[in-house]
Design an enzyme around this catalytic site. Sequence first.
Site, PDB file in Angstrom:
ATOM      1  N   SER A  79      -8.556  -2.489  -4.241  1.00  6.43           N
ATOM      2  CA  SER A  79      -9.815  -1.769  -4.375  1.00  6.43           C
ATOM      3  C   SER A  79     -10.124  -1.551  -5.842  1.00  6.43           C
ATOM      4  CB  SER A  79      -9.699  -0.407  -3.678  1.00  6.43           C
ATOM      5  OG  SER A  79     -10.823   0.391  -3.967  1.00  6.43           O
ATOM      6  N   TYR A  92      -5.900   8.034  -2.866  1.00  3.93           N
ATOM      7  CA  TYR A  92      -6.215   6.638  -2.567  1.00  3.93           C
ATOM      8  C   TYR A  92      -6.186   5.813  -3.850  1.00  3.93           C
ATOM      9  CZ  TYR A  92      -9.005   2.593  -1.108  1.00  3.93           C
ATOM     10  OH  TYR A  92      -9.473   1.319  -0.859  1.00  3.93           O
TER      11      TYR A  92
END
Length: 114
Positions: A79, A92
């Site tokens: 990501s 995250y």
Amino acid sequence: MTPLALDVTNLSQIQRAVDEVGTLDVLINNAGVAIYDDLINSDAIEQHLAVNFFGMFKVTRAFLPLLRRSNGTIVNNLSLAALAPLPVIPGYSISKAAASNMTQSLRALWLARA
């Protein structure tokens, strides 16, 4: 292509998946979790790391012998949050940054053996 669904935090499920696969050309690590947190709840951070980093690490490590035999490759679903953390999901971002660094380290080690 043979997709395998498993809990990447469960070593017995990982091993069962390895045992089911005879040969492997491409490993795609796609498991992930994103939980809103504010770095106060260590459980959320630990869950991010368990799935997004350690899960990827354990699955990769388990399948490496098959990939070495076939001269296969690994695709890790990462990501942009690994490079530009988002304030609503810092756990995250931390876990994806760790996974990104592991991916780059693995790339360097893999190329050194070629």
